[in-house]
Motif scaffolding. Structure first.
Motif, PDB file in Angstrom:
ATOM      1  N   ALA A  21      26.965 -11.928  49.707  1.00 22.28           N
ATOM      2  CA  ALA A  21      28.393 -12.268  49.678  1.00 22.28           C
ATOM      3  C   ALA A  21      29.177 -11.122  49.051  1.00 22.28           C
ATOM      4  O   ALA A  21      28.641 -10.374  48.225  1.00 22.28           O
ATOM      5  N   ARG A  22      30.399 -10.966  49.481  1.00 20.02           N
ATOM      6  CA  ARG A  22      31.304 -10.009  48.847  1.00 20.02           C
ATOM      7  C   ARG A  22      32.142 -10.826  47.868  1.00 20.02           C
ATOM      8  O   ARG A  22      32.801 -11.794  48.249  1.00 20.02           O
ATOM      9  N   LEU A  23      32.091 -10.437  46.605  1.00 22.76           N
ATOM     10  CA  LEU A  23      32.780 -11.199  45.558  1.00 22.76           C
ATOM     11  C   LEU A  23      34.277 -10.977  45.595  1.00 22.76           C
ATOM     12  O   LEU A  23      34.738  -9.851  45.844  1.00 22.76           O
ATOM     13  N   PRO A  24      35.033 -12.044  45.334  1.00 26.08           N
ATOM     14  CA  PRO A  24      36.490 -11.910  45.299  1.00 26.08           C
ATOM     15  C   PRO A  24      36.894 -10.932  44.187  1.00 26.08           C
ATOM     16  O   PRO A  24      36.296 -10.927  43.118  1.00 26.08           O
ATOM     17  N   GLN A  25      37.910 -10.146  44.465  1.00 28.93           N
ATOM     18  CA  GLN A  25      38.405  -9.180  43.478  1.00 28.93           C
ATOM     19  C   GLN A  25      39.628  -9.774  42.775  1.00 28.93           C
ATOM     20  O   GLN A  25      40.470 -10.407  43.417  1.00 28.93           O
ATOM     21  N   PRO A  26      39.726  -9.567  41.464  1.00 29.76           N
ATOM     22  CA  PRO A  26      40.909 -10.072  40.750  1.00 29.76           C
ATOM     23  C   PRO A  26      42.186  -9.445  41.315  1.00 29.76           C
ATOM     24  O   PRO A  26      42.197  -8.289  41.726  1.00 29.76           O
ATOM     25  N   SER A  82      15.554 -13.512  39.780  1.00 29.47           N
ATOM     26  CA  SER A  82      16.922 -13.963  39.530  1.00 29.47           C
ATOM     27  C   SER A  82      17.412 -14.796  40.695  1.00 29.47           C
ATOM     28  O   SER A  82      17.083 -14.515  41.851  1.00 29.47           O
ATOM     29  N   ALA A  83      18.241 -15.792  40.385  1.00 30.57           N
ATOM     30  CA  ALA A  83      18.858 -16.581  41.450  1.00 30.57           C
ATOM     31  C   ALA A  83      19.729 -15.678  42.309  1.00 30.57           C
ATOM     32  O   ALA A  83      19.762 -15.800  43.529  1.00 30.57           O
ATOM     33  N   ALA A  84      20.414 -14.752  41.640  1.00 26.80           N
ATOM     34  CA  ALA A  84      21.255 -13.788  42.353  1.00 26.80           C
ATOM     35  C   ALA A  84      21.462 -12.570  41.470  1.00 26.80           C
ATOM     36  O   ALA A  84      21.342 -12.642  40.248  1.00 26.80           O
ATOM     37  N   ILE A  85      21.791 -11.476  42.126  1.00 25.47           N
ATOM     38  CA  ILE A  85      22.136 -10.231  41.440  1.00 25.47           C
ATOM     39  C   ILE A  85      23.511  -9.799  41.920  1.00 25.47           C
ATOM     40  O   ILE A  85      23.744  -9.690  43.124  1.00 25.47           O
ATOM     41  N   ARG A  86      24.401  -9.575  40.957  1.00 24.16           N
ATOM     42  CA  ARG A  86      25.721  -9.015  41.270  1.00 24.16           C
ATOM     43  C   ARG A  86      25.614  -7.507  41.069  1.00 24.16           C
ATOM     44  O   ARG A  86      25.187  -7.038  40.012  1.00 24.16           O
ATOM     45  N   SER A  87      25.978  -6.747  42.097  1.00 20.01           N
ATOM     46  CA  SER A  87      25.996  -5.291  42.030  1.00 20.01           C
ATOM     47  C   SER A  87      27.321  -4.831  42.611  1.00 20.01           C
ATOM     48  O   SER A  87      27.544  -4.954  43.823  1.00 20.01           O
ATOM     49  N   GLY A  88      28.208  -4.354  41.752  1.00 13.11           N
ATOM     50  CA  GLY A  88      29.557  -4.021  42.212  1.00 13.11           C
ATOM     51  C   GLY A  88      30.247  -5.280  42.698  1.00 13.11           C
ATOM     52  O   GLY A  88      30.257  -6.287  42.006  1.00 13.11           O
ATOM     53  N   ASP A  89      30.785  -5.224  43.914  1.00 15.82           N
ATOM     54  CA  ASP A  89      31.459  -6.405  44.454  1.00 15.82           C
ATOM     55  C   ASP A  89      30.580  -7.188  45.428  1.00 15.82           C
ATOM     56  O   ASP A  89      31.060  -8.027  46.175  1.00 15.82           O
ATOM     57  N   LEU A  90      29.265  -6.920  45.383  1.00  8.21           N
ATOM     58  CA  LEU A  90      28.332  -7.644  46.244  1.00  8.21           C
ATOM     59  C   LEU A  90      27.458  -8.586  45.432  1.00  8.21           C
ATOM     60  O   LEU A  90      27.078  -8.282  44.300  1.00  8.21           O
ATOM     61  N   LEU A  91      27.127  -9.716  46.034  1.00  8.65           N
ATOM     62  CA  LEU A  91      26.236 -10.692  45.432  1.00  8.65           C
ATOM     63  C   LEU A  91      25.060 -10.889  46.379  1.00  8.65           C
ATOM     64  O   LEU A  91      25.243 -11.249  47.542  1.00  8.65           O
ATOM     65  N   PHE A  92      23.855 -10.645  45.877  1.00  7.31           N
ATOM     66  CA  PHE A  92      22.622 -10.805  46.644  1.00  7.31           C
ATOM     67  C   PHE A  92      21.914 -12.053  46.119  1.00  7.31           C
ATOM     68  O   PHE A  92      21.424 -12.046  44.989  1.00  7.31           O
ATOM     69  N   ASN A 138      22.127 -26.112  46.641  1.00  5.83           N
ATOM     70  CA  ASN A 138      21.607 -25.189  45.633  1.00  5.83           C
ATOM     71  C   ASN A 138      22.237 -23.811  45.785  1.00  5.83           C
ATOM     72  O   ASN A 138      22.549 -23.147  44.790  1.00  5.83           O
ATOM     73  N   LEU A 139      22.448 -23.384  47.023  1.00  2.70           N
ATOM     74  CA  LEU A 139      23.138 -22.121  47.279  1.00  2.70           C
ATOM     75  C   LEU A 139      24.562 -22.183  46.730  1.00  2.70           C
ATOM     76  O   LEU A 139      25.031 -21.237  46.082  1.00  2.70           O
ATOM     77  N   ALA A 140      25.258 -23.285  46.958  1.00  4.87           N
ATOM     78  CA  ALA A 140      26.631 -23.442  46.455  1.00  4.87           C
ATOM     79  C   ALA A 140      26.668 -23.310  44.934  1.00  4.87           C
ATOM     80  O   ALA A 140      27.606 -22.704  44.386  1.00  4.87           O
ATOM     81  N   ALA A 141      25.661 -23.836  44.244  1.00  5.71           N
ATOM     82  CA  ALA A 141      25.618 -23.743  42.781  1.00  5.71           C
ATOM     83  C   ALA A 141      25.464 -22.295  42.324  1.00  5.71           C
ATOM     84  O   ALA A 141      26.093 -21.874  41.344  1.00  5.71           O
ATOM     85  N   VAL A 142      24.653 -21.520  43.037  1.00  5.73           N
ATOM     86  CA  VAL A 142      24.486 -20.105  42.691  1.00  5.73           C
ATOM     87  C   VAL A 142      25.791 -19.351  42.959  1.00  5.73           C
ATOM     88  O   VAL A 142      26.244 -18.559  42.127  1.00  5.73           O
ATOM     89  N   LEU A 143      26.397 -19.608  44.111  1.00  9.50           N
ATOM     90  CA  LEU A 143      27.669 -18.959  44.431  1.00  9.50           C
ATOM     91  C   LEU A 143      28.725 -19.285  43.377  1.00  9.50           C
ATOM     92  O   LEU A 143      29.448 -18.396  42.906  1.00  9.50           O
ATOM     93  N   LYS A 144      28.809 -20.546  42.994  1.00 15.47           N
ATOM     94  CA  LYS A 144      29.790 -20.977  41.987  1.00 15.47           C
ATOM     95  C   LYS A 144      29.559 -20.257  40.664  1.00 15.47           C
ATOM     96  O   LYS A 144      30.509 -19.832  39.999  1.00 15.47           O
ATOM     97  N   ALA A 145      28.300 -20.110  40.267  1.00 15.44           N
ATOM     98  CA  ALA A 145      27.979 -19.422  39.009  1.00 15.44           C
ATOM     99  C   ALA A 145      28.464 -17.974  39.020  1.00 15.44           C
ATOM    100  O   ALA A 145      28.735 -17.394  37.968  1.00 15.44           O
ATOM    101  N   ALA A 146      28.605 -17.405  40.214  1.00 13.93           N
ATOM    102  CA  ALA A 146      29.081 -16.025  40.351  1.00 13.93           C
ATOM    103  C   ALA A 146      30.586 -15.961  40.619  1.00 13.93           C
ATOM    104  O   ALA A 146      31.131 -14.876  40.819  1.00 13.93           O
ATOM    105  N   GLY A 147      31.265 -17.114  40.659  1.00 12.19           N
ATOM    106  CA  GLY A 147      32.692 -17.134  40.957  1.00 12.19           C
ATOM    107  C   GLY A 147      32.985 -16.957  42.432  1.00 12.19           C
ATOM    108  O   GLY A 147      34.022 -16.413  42.809  1.00 12.19           O
ATOM    109  N   SER A 148      32.081 -17.442  43.269  1.00 11.43           N
ATOM    110  CA  SER A 148      32.164 -17.228  44.710  1.00 11.43           C
ATOM    111  C   SER A 148      32.060 -18.568  45.445  1.00 11.43           C
ATOM    112  O   SER A 148      31.764 -19.598  44.840  1.00 11.43           O
ATOM    113  N   THR A 149      32.287 -18.523  46.760  1.00  9.75           N
ATOM    114  CA  THR A 149      32.160 -19.711  47.595  1.00  9.75           C
ATOM    115  C   THR A 149      31.510 -19.322  48.923  1.00  9.75           C
ATOM    116  O   THR A 149      31.279 -18.143  49.192  1.00  9.75           O
TER     117      THR A 149
END
Length: 132
Positions: free
Chosen positions: A126-131, A22-32, A59-70
């Protein structure tokens, strides 16, 4: 147990399917985020080193964006370099444009002798932003 969600940037999932990761895995509020390299659309390495490093960050920015992150959400960075002593100045110039204000993420740089034809790779947590 926390559910794991796969994250893929638009247009690149086939690359990850072929190599079975996987390009990334979201687990809880963390993105690996898996290691990102300076690969062109066809998967080949960008030959110019500075452009390869910039493309890895793109390419990293594209993965972060896909997860709603920066980049601002990144807490930990690991970079891999095939010739750290000679590449360091170029890498720092690109890195410092991306991470241009404090607080800076943790950073570990590792010298390696092989990156499947590439000279630079970056992986992050990365720690994902919380709504609100």
């Amino acid at each position: 147990m926390t559910k794991r969600d796969m994250i893929f940037p638009a247009g690149r999932q086939a690359l990850y399917e072929i190599n079975r990761y996987s390009a990334a895995i979201r687990s809880g509020d963390l993105l690996f985020v898996s290691g990102q390299v300076g690969s062109r659309e066809d998967g080949s390495p960008e030959p110019n080193f500075e452009s390869q490093v910039q493309l890895a960050f793109d390419n990293l920015a594209a993965v972060l964006k896909a997860a709603g992150s920066t980049f601002d959400d990144i807490v930990d960075v690991t970079t891999f370099h095939t010739d750290p002593e000679n590449q360091f100045e170029t890498i720092m110039a690109v890195k410092n444009r991306i991470f241009d204000k404090s607080p800076y993420p943790n950073w570990t740089a590792v010298g390696v002798n092989w990156l499947a034809g590439f000279d630079f790779e970056i992986k992050v947590i990365a720690r994902l932003p919380q709504p609100a």
